[in-house]
Design a protein around this motif. Structure first.
Motif, PDB file in Angstrom:
ATOM      1  N   ILE A  25      -7.837  -3.006  16.347  1.00 47.22           N
ATOM      2  CA  ILE A  25      -6.454  -2.585  16.121  1.00 47.22           C
ATOM      3  C   ILE A  25      -6.343  -1.822  14.811  1.00 47.22           C
ATOM      4  O   ILE A  25      -5.721  -0.755  14.747  1.00 47.22           O
ATOM      5  CB  ILE A  25      -5.507  -3.805  16.134  1.00 47.22           C
ATOM      6  CG1 ILE A  25      -5.453  -4.414  17.537  1.00 47.22           C
ATOM      7  CG2 ILE A  25      -4.117  -3.425  15.642  1.00 47.22           C
ATOM      8  CD1 ILE A  25      -4.825  -5.798  17.597  1.00 47.22           C
ATOM      9  N   THR A  26      -6.960  -2.337  13.776  1.00 46.22           N
ATOM     10  CA  THR A  26      -6.930  -1.696  12.456  1.00 46.22           C
ATOM     11  C   THR A  26      -7.549  -0.309  12.521  1.00 46.22           C
ATOM     12  O   THR A  26      -7.013   0.645  11.957  1.00 46.22           O
ATOM     13  CB  THR A  26      -7.654  -2.578  11.419  1.00 46.22           C
ATOM     14  OG1 THR A  26      -7.020  -3.863  11.392  1.00 46.22           O
ATOM     15  CG2 THR A  26      -7.609  -1.976  10.046  1.00 46.22           C
ATOM     16  N   ALA A  27      -8.659  -0.184  13.231  1.00 49.77           N
ATOM     17  CA  ALA A  27      -9.311   1.122  13.378  1.00 49.77           C
ATOM     18  C   ALA A  27      -8.408   2.101  14.134  1.00 49.77           C
ATOM     19  O   ALA A  27      -8.351   3.287  13.791  1.00 49.77           O
ATOM     20  CB  ALA A  27     -10.651   0.964  14.099  1.00 49.77           C
ATOM     21  N   LYS A  28      -7.697   1.617  15.141  1.00 47.65           N
ATOM     22  CA  LYS A  28      -6.789   2.480  15.918  1.00 47.65           C
ATOM     23  C   LYS A  28      -5.670   3.021  15.035  1.00 47.65           C
ATOM     24  O   LYS A  28      -5.325   4.199  15.102  1.00 47.65           O
ATOM     25  CB  LYS A  28      -6.218   1.680  17.099  1.00 47.65           C
ATOM     26  CG  LYS A  28      -4.965   2.248  17.739  1.00 47.65           C
ATOM     27  CD  LYS A  28      -5.182   3.564  18.428  1.00 47.65           C
ATOM     28  CE  LYS A  28      -3.889   3.984  19.130  1.00 47.65           C
ATOM     29  NZ  LYS A  28      -3.851   5.364  19.482  1.00 47.65           N
ATOM     30  N   ILE A  29      -5.098   2.147  14.210  1.00 51.55           N
ATOM     31  CA  ILE A  29      -3.972   2.555  13.363  1.00 51.55           C
ATOM     32  C   ILE A  29      -4.450   3.485  12.252  1.00 51.55           C
ATOM     33  O   ILE A  29      -3.845   4.509  11.979  1.00 51.55           O
ATOM     34  CB  ILE A  29      -3.264   1.331  12.766  1.00 51.55           C
ATOM     35  CG1 ILE A  29      -2.665   0.478  13.885  1.00 51.55           C
ATOM     36  CG2 ILE A  29      -2.196   1.737  11.765  1.00 51.55           C
ATOM     37  CD1 ILE A  29      -2.216  -0.875  13.440  1.00 51.55           C
ATOM     38  N   GLY A  30      -5.539   3.096  11.594  1.00 50.01           N
ATOM     39  CA  GLY A  30      -6.067   3.881  10.489  1.00 50.01           C
ATOM     40  C   GLY A  30      -5.198   3.768   9.259  1.00 50.01           C
ATOM     41  O   GLY A  30      -3.998   3.536   9.353  1.00 50.01           O
ATOM     42  N   GLY A  31      -5.810   3.886   8.118  1.00 51.53           N
ATOM     43  CA  GLY A  31      -5.070   3.818   6.862  1.00 51.53           C
ATOM     44  C   GLY A  31      -5.847   3.080   5.793  1.00 51.53           C
ATOM     45  O   GLY A  31      -7.057   2.864   5.911  1.00 51.53           O
ATOM     46  N   ASP A  32      -5.140   2.695   4.766  1.00 47.93           N
ATOM     47  CA  ASP A  32      -5.699   1.952   3.637  1.00 47.93           C
ATOM     48  C   ASP A  32      -5.615   0.465   3.976  1.00 47.93           C
ATOM     49  O   ASP A  32      -4.515  -0.085   4.093  1.00 47.93           O
ATOM     50  CB  ASP A  32      -4.905   2.278   2.373  1.00 47.93           C
ATOM     51  CG  ASP A  32      -5.426   1.567   1.150  1.00 47.93           C
ATOM     52  OD1 ASP A  32      -6.604   1.143   1.135  1.00 47.93           O
ATOM     53  OD2 ASP A  32      -4.646   1.407   0.186  1.00 47.93           O
ATOM     54  N   VAL A  33      -6.766  -0.189   4.162  1.00 49.89           N
ATOM     55  CA  VAL A  33      -6.807  -1.552   4.679  1.00 49.89           C
ATOM     56  C   VAL A  33      -7.174  -2.561   3.595  1.00 49.89           C
ATOM     57  O   VAL A  33      -8.153  -2.382   2.879  1.00 49.89           O
ATOM     58  CB  VAL A  33      -7.823  -1.669   5.840  1.00 49.89           C
ATOM     59  CG1 VAL A  33      -7.853  -3.083   6.401  1.00 49.89           C
ATOM     60  CG2 VAL A  33      -7.523  -0.654   6.929  1.00 49.89           C
ATOM     61  N   THR A  34      -6.391  -3.618   3.518  1.00 48.03           N
ATOM     62  CA  THR A  34      -6.713  -4.793   2.715  1.00 48.03           C
ATOM     63  C   THR A  34      -6.999  -5.914   3.696  1.00 48.03           C
ATOM     64  O   THR A  34      -6.202  -6.165   4.601  1.00 48.03           O
ATOM     65  CB  THR A  34      -5.526  -5.197   1.805  1.00 48.03           C
ATOM     66  OG1 THR A  34      -5.250  -4.132   0.913  1.00 48.03           O
ATOM     67  CG2 THR A  34      -5.825  -6.457   1.024  1.00 48.03           C
ATOM     68  N   VAL A  35      -8.136  -6.587   3.535  1.00 47.62           N
ATOM     69  CA  VAL A  35      -8.491  -7.683   4.424  1.00 47.62           C
ATOM     70  C   VAL A  35      -8.392  -8.989   3.639  1.00 47.62           C
ATOM     71  O   VAL A  35      -8.931  -9.108   2.540  1.00 47.62           O
ATOM     72  CB  VAL A  35      -9.924  -7.523   4.982  1.00 47.62           C
ATOM     73  CG1 VAL A  35     -10.304  -8.715   5.858  1.00 47.62           C
ATOM     74  CG2 VAL A  35     -10.044  -6.216   5.758  1.00 47.62           C
ATOM     75  N   ARG A  36      -7.696  -9.945   4.231  1.00 47.27           N
ATOM     76  CA  ARG A  36      -7.551 -11.270   3.618  1.00 47.27           C
ATOM     77  C   ARG A  36      -8.159 -12.293   4.578  1.00 47.27           C
ATOM     78  O   ARG A  36      -7.734 -12.425   5.714  1.00 47.27           O
ATOM     79  CB  ARG A  36      -6.084 -11.582   3.372  1.00 47.27           C
ATOM     80  CG  ARG A  36      -5.814 -12.972   2.846  1.00 47.27           C
ATOM     81  CD  ARG A  36      -6.485 -13.275   1.541  1.00 47.27           C
ATOM     82  NE  ARG A  36      -5.877 -12.569   0.427  1.00 47.27           N
ATOM     83  CZ  ARG A  36      -6.149 -12.832  -0.844  1.00 47.27           C
ATOM     84  NH1 ARG A  36      -7.025 -13.772  -1.152  1.00 47.27           N
ATOM     85  NH2 ARG A  36      -5.575 -12.144  -1.796  1.00 47.27           N
ATOM     86  N   ASP A  37      -9.147 -13.025   4.098  1.00 51.33           N
ATOM     87  CA  ASP A  37      -9.773 -14.092   4.879  1.00 51.33           C
ATOM     88  C   ASP A  37      -9.006 -15.380   4.599  1.00 51.33           C
ATOM     89  O   ASP A  37      -9.169 -15.992   3.550  1.00 51.33           O
ATOM     90  CB  ASP A  37     -11.237 -14.236   4.491  1.00 51.33           C
ATOM     91  CG  ASP A  37     -11.948 -15.339   5.257  1.00 51.33           C
ATOM     92  OD1 ASP A  37     -11.322 -16.017   6.097  1.00 51.33           O
ATOM     93  OD2 ASP A  37     -13.152 -15.546   5.000  1.00 51.33           O
ATOM     94  N   ALA A  38      -8.161 -15.772   5.534  1.00 45.59           N
ATOM     95  CA  ALA A  38      -7.327 -16.955   5.336  1.00 45.59           C
ATOM     96  C   ALA A  38      -8.124 -18.249   5.370  1.00 45.59           C
ATOM     97  O   ALA A  38      -7.620 -19.287   4.932  1.00 45.59           O
ATOM     98  CB  ALA A  38      -6.215 -16.987   6.375  1.00 45.59           C
ATOM     99  N   THR A  39      -9.373 -18.199   5.853  1.00 50.39           N
ATOM    100  CA  THR A  39     -10.171 -19.433   5.895  1.00 50.39           C
ATOM    101  C   THR A  39     -10.540 -19.908   4.492  1.00 50.39           C
ATOM    102  O   THR A  39     -10.928 -21.053   4.321  1.00 50.39           O
ATOM    103  CB  THR A  39     -11.451 -19.267   6.735  1.00 50.39           C
ATOM    104  OG1 THR A  39     -12.317 -18.323   6.104  1.00 50.39           O
ATOM    105  CG2 THR A  39     -11.128 -18.836   8.155  1.00 50.39           C
ATOM    106  N   ALA A  40     -10.398 -19.045   3.502  1.00 53.38           N
ATOM    107  CA  ALA A  40     -10.735 -19.408   2.130  1.00 53.38           C
ATOM    108  C   ALA A  40      -9.519 -19.875   1.327  1.00 53.38           C
ATOM    109  O   ALA A  40      -9.653 -20.201   0.139  1.00 53.38           O
ATOM    110  CB  ALA A  40     -11.384 -18.211   1.428  1.00 53.38           C
ATOM    111  N   LEU A  41      -8.347 -19.929   1.948  1.00 58.47           N
ATOM    112  CA  LEU A  41      -7.128 -20.283   1.226  1.00 58.47           C
ATOM    113  C   LEU A  41      -6.967 -21.799   1.132  1.00 58.47           C
ATOM    114  O   LEU A  41      -7.208 -22.518   2.099  1.00 58.47           O
ATOM    115  CB  LEU A  41      -5.899 -19.696   1.923  1.00 58.47           C
ATOM    116  CG  LEU A  41      -5.838 -18.183   2.041  1.00 58.47           C
ATOM    117  CD1 LEU A  41      -4.604 -17.768   2.838  1.00 58.47           C
ATOM    118  CD2 LEU A  41      -5.842 -17.536   0.668  1.00 58.47           C
ATOM    119  N   PRO A  42      -6.484 -22.283  -0.012  1.00 53.30           N
ATOM    120  CA  PRO A  42      -6.224 -23.723  -0.139  1.00 53.30           C
ATOM    121  C   PRO A  42      -4.887 -24.097   0.491  1.00 53.30           C
ATOM    122  O   PRO A  42      -3.948 -23.301   0.495  1.00 53.30           O
ATOM    123  CB  PRO A  42      -6.183 -23.926  -1.656  1.00 53.30           C
ATOM    124  CG  PRO A  42      -5.679 -22.623  -2.193  1.00 53.30           C
ATOM    125  CD  PRO A  42      -6.260 -21.570  -1.280  1.00 53.30           C
TER     126      PRO A  42
END
Length: 190
Positions: A25-42
């Protein structure tokens, strides 16, 4: 350029179908991407809640530190034009990491407030595309507790432009489930 925030919430790492779908989906939209891995959140705790409900001017240094990550996550959300939210379905609902991200970003005075007629969302106009992956829980079925919950929480903070792109039956045939989602991804307006 479109600012995209992609939230990965699966504990399956590189084997995650929701992550693969979110990447497509991100590749389809295109743009400046920030990725957040929620598995590392407390997860939030009593000290976090106390800090969140203490007026900002009155917070101790410890309370400010307790909310620092939440502040960062909220800033990421507010800066994004589009949020691609990975959502695998575990036991009919959202993953623990997705719930943790939600808990971190739902803050009174930051993403919602209480008005005369109830809660008011403060996040504003965002587009959210949910990358839904399920082994056997179809979107919208009586067993789907995940998408109504996601819509409720996002609506609470002011986000109502929500599209669900679904891969269903991934436990039967993952490749076919991902291929079926390709038509939904192709139909997404950029």
């Amino acid at each position: 350029m479109t600012k995209i925030l992609r939230i990965d919430t699966s504990i399956k790492g590189p084997y995650s179908v929701s992550k693969k779908l979110a990447e497509k989906i991100t590749a389809k939209i295109g743009g400046d991407v920030t990725v957040r891995d929620a598995t590392a959140l407390p997860v939030i705790d009593g000290a976090w809640i106390a800090a969140a409900y203490t007026p900002a001017a009155d917070r101790t240094p410890e309370q400010k530190a307790a909310l620092a990550l939440s502040d960062e996550l909220i800033a990421e959300l507010k800066a994004a034009d589009v949020v691609v939210l990975g959502s695998g379905v575990y036991n009919f609902g959202v993953t623990g990491p997705l719930k943790t991200w939600i808990d971190q970003i739902c803050r009174v005075g930051e993403t919602f407030k209480y008005g005369e007629n109830g809660p008011v969302g403060l996040v504003g106009n965002k587009r959210v595309i949910v990358a839904y992956a399920s082994g056997g829980v179809p979107v919208g079925s009586a067993y789907d507790l995940a998408t109504p919950y996601i819509r409720q929480v996002l609506g609470f903070i002011g986000i109502t432009d929500i599209t669900v792109v679904a891969t269903q039956g991934v436990n039967v045939d993952e490749a076919a489930a991902l291929a079926n989602a390709d038509a939904q991804i192709a139909a997404l307006a950029a």
